[in-house]
Design a protein around this motif. Structure first.
Motif, mmCIF file in Angstrom:
data_model
loop_
_atom_site.group_PDB
_atom_site.id
_atom_site.type_symbol
_atom_site.label_atom_id
_atom_site.label_comp_id
_atom_site.label_asym_id
_atom_site.label_seq_id
_atom_site.Cartn_x
_atom_site.Cartn_y
_atom_site.Cartn_z
ATOM 1 N N UNK A 88 0.836 -1.207 0.000
ATOM 2 C CA UNK A 88 0.000 0.000 0.000
ATOM 3 C C UNK A 88 0.870 1.257 0.000
ATOM 4 N N UNK A 89 1.988 1.174 0.701
ATOM 5 C CA UNK A 89 2.899 2.331 0.719
ATOM 6 C C UNK A 89 3.478 2.517 -0.679
ATOM 7 N N UNK A 90 3.856 1.401 -1.301
ATOM 8 C CA UNK A 90 4.412 1.497 -2.660
ATOM 9 C C UNK A 90 3.383 2.065 -3.634
ATOM 10 N N UNK A 91 2.132 1.657 -3.473
ATOM 11 C CA UNK A 91 1.073 2.150 -4.370
ATOM 12 C C UNK A 91 0.919 3.663 -4.212
ATOM 13 N N UNK A 92 0.967 4.098 -2.975
ATOM 14 C CA UNK A 92 0.869 5.542 -2.686
ATOM 15 C C UNK A 92 2.035 6.286 -3.345
ATOM 16 N N UNK A 93 3.236 5.700 -3.239
ATOM 17 C CA UNK A 93 4.417 6.356 -3.821
ATOM 18 C C UNK A 93 4.321 6.404 -5.353
ATOM 19 N N UNK A 94 3.781 5.326 -5.928
ATOM 20 C CA UNK A 94 3.619 5.293 -7.403
ATOM 21 C C UNK A 94 2.625 6.354 -7.850
ATOM 22 N N UNK A 95 1.562 6.480 -7.082
ATOM 23 C CA UNK A 95 0.521 7.458 -7.414
ATOM 24 C C UNK A 95 1.097 8.883 -7.400
ATOM 25 N N UNK A 96 1.934 9.158 -6.391
ATOM 26 C CA UNK A 96 2.554 10.490 -6.297
ATOM 27 C C UNK A 96 3.478 10.727 -7.489
#
Ligand code: TPP
Length: 337
Positions: free
Chosen positions: A297-305
């Protein structure tokens, strides 16, 4: 974000955050970092004119400060290192990137550039290139809060170098005399341009307001939680009508003063140690993981940013430059062609 739990993140009392709230603050910190990394790239490609002062390393300050302000009520003013405070306040990355690159779609229609981002809709009053100017201009914001009796607090950021300026002391004096609702924040990133703090400043910065009766504190500006706690109580003090307060945030800029500074006045080891041991983003990420947020989930957030920043850069590059006739608009004195 999947499976966010309503778990407190171990901060004290009223400032405790749920994992979801903490993730939102982490997202802003990542946005500020990725945005400025991209700005650095665009600068290298010759797409940003003039200077460009990156905020990388100082993210915990802007995000921590803004997280405890009253949105729509409190006002912010800062220096030319302004993308951190602007994005923390919810500024639009597209408009900001377009302004950096001098495009008509930028927040100042491409006429402000890197040092003069401004967003009144976010109560963000700049973006000022004159060192120390944020202090007296911030007094104006604070005076307006008091005059209108709107309960707002003005937050005026400045650098450690700026804290040596005469206009800052004049501002301290007036702020106390008029009991203005202002929080002065000195972002002590250890270097004023190329000069280390111990070579340009005598005494402790957090005590600079003492002769005027302004209480001050030194705060670990690399730690989001400490920043939030210090700002929260300082803002309470100011909002209660007792006058100004001063916080010195000890932070660190990872890049040179501006894009044209190779930062040879410090060692690579010093910088690396800071990144390895004190990085503000890492601390928050570790806390999120400890709180049970899945690494995916953290990685997904970072990808989104990353995507948001890529889109901002694309938007800026596709936007037109201001039309030549715009040279005559927004001037203080009307210009006849
Ligand atoms: C009144 C004035 N004097 C000098 C300058 C040139 N100048 C630009 S940035 C800077 C250093 C400021 O350092 P600091 O206040 O520590 O802020 P930081 O860049 O570290 O965030 C100087 C001297 C200026 N912009 N304005």
């Amino acid at each position: 974000m999947a499976a966010a739990k309503k778990k407190k993140s171990g901060q004290s009392n009223s400032l405790a955050l749920t994992t979801e709230e903490l993730a939102a603050l982490y997202r802003k910190m990542v946005l500020i970092r990725r945005f400025d990394e991209k700005a650095g790239q665009l600068y290298g490609m010759g797409m940003i004119g003039g200077f460009c002062h990156l905020y990388i390393g100082q993210e915990a300050v802007a995000v921590g400060v803004h997280s405890v302000l009253e949105k729509g009520k409190d006002t912010i003013i800062t220096t030319y290192r302004e993308r951190g405070p602007l994005l923390a306040a919810g500024g639009d990355p597209k408009e900001a990137m377009a302004e950096l690159t001098g495009r008509a779609t930028g927040s100042s229609a491409g006429k402000g550039g890197s040092m003069h981002l401004f967003d009144q809709s976010r109560n963000f009053y700049g973006g000022h290139g004159i060192v120390g100017a944020s202090a007296p201009l911030g007094l104006g914001l604070a005076f307006a809060h008091k005059y209108r009796d709107d309960g707002g607090v003005a937050v005026a950021y400045m650098g450690d170098g700026a804290a040596n300026q005469g206009q800052v002391f004049e501002s301290f004096n007036m702020a106390v005399l008029w009991k203005l609702p202002i929080l002065f924040i000195i972002e002590n990133n250890q270097y004023s341009m190329g000069t280390a703090l111990n070579r340009h400043a005598s005494g402790d910065l957090y005590r600079r307001g003492e002769p005027f009766g302004i209480p001050g504190e030194q705060v670990d500006g690399m730690d989001l939680f400490t920043v939030r706690e210090a700002v929260s109580s300082a803002v309470d003090y100011v909002r209660s009508g007792q006058g100004p307060y001063l916080l010195e945030m000890k932070t660190y800029r990872y890049r040179g003063h501006s894009m044209s500074d190779p930062a040879k006045y410090r060692t690579k080891e010093e910088l690396q140690k800071m990144k390895d041991e004190r990085d503000a983003l890492n601390t928050v990420k570790e806390r999120l993981i400890a709180d049970g947020m899945a690494e995916d989930d953290i990685k997904a957030l970072e990808r989104e940013v990353k995507q948001i920043v890529a889109e901002a850069a694309e938007f800026a590059q596709q936007s037109p430059e201001p039309a030549p006739a715009e040279l005559w608009t927004d001037t203080l004195i009307p210009v006849e062609e």
